[in-house]
Design an enzyme around this catalytic site. Structure first.
Site, PDB file in Angstrom:
ATOM      1  N   CYS A  66       0.837  -1.211   0.000  1.00 30.28           N
ATOM      2  CA  CYS A  66       0.000   0.000   0.000  1.00 30.28           C
ATOM      3  C   CYS A  66       0.870   1.259   0.000  1.00 30.28           C
ATOM      4  O   CYS A  66       1.575   1.532   0.971  1.00 30.28           O
ATOM      5  CB  CYS A  66      -0.914  -0.039   1.229  1.00 30.28           C
ATOM      6  N   CYS A  69       0.129   3.703   2.831  1.00 26.97           N
ATOM      7  CA  CYS A  69       0.604   3.135   4.108  1.00 26.97           C
ATOM      8  C   CYS A  69       2.098   3.388   4.266  1.00 26.97           C
ATOM      9  O   CYS A  69       2.553   3.798   5.335  1.00 26.97           O
ATOM     10  CB  CYS A  69       0.342   1.632   4.167  1.00 26.97           C
TER      11      CYS A  69
END
Length: 141
Positions: A66, A69
């Protein structure tokens, strides 16, 4: 006296609130109870922290693939430096801990959940900077 779990051995320690800022050490492994860094946990460790810690816990549900993230990771580390010892910050990799992610209905990442006394008190999705993380967390407490 709140129960504080050691980030190294997950031993339970009881520390008077007025002494939390004095760099307490674990009675079991003698390592610092606060490292000013998020604690990466597997499913069993997550369950132990949620069920046994008396401190508020801010959990980052994330995955290594991600982009947002990964972008937020340094901000989450900075937030740990600013929020400890009043709040412990935890990280749960949703790829490795799919059952934990499913239990909390994690549909998008990063998702942050604030727990107090084992119960969810607030949730927000999306990447944030360190100041936003600290501000959001303190408003929820």
């Amino acid at each position: 006296m709140p129960n504080i779990l050691c980030p190294h051995c997950q031993g339970i320690n009881r520390v008077p609130e007025q002494r939390l800022g004095e760099h307490p050490k674990c009675g079991k492994c003698h390592q610092p109870l606060f490292n000013a860094r998020p604690i990466a946990l597997d499913g069993a460790g997550f369950e132990r922290f949620i069920s046994r810690s008396d401190l508020p816990l801010l959990v980052d549900f994330w995955a290594p693939w991600c982009g947002p993230c990964r972008m937020m990771a340094p901000a989450f580390e900075e937030a740990a430096r600013r929020l400890e010892p009043k709040v412990q910050l935890l990280k749960v990799n949703t790829e490795e801990q799919q059952s934990v992610a499913a239990r909390f209905g994690i549909r998008s990442i990063p998702t942050l959940i604030l727990f107090r006394g084992g119960a969810e008190v607030a949730r927000i999705s999306g990447a944030m900077d360190a100041a936003g993380l600290v501000s959001w967390t303190t408003r929820q407490l």
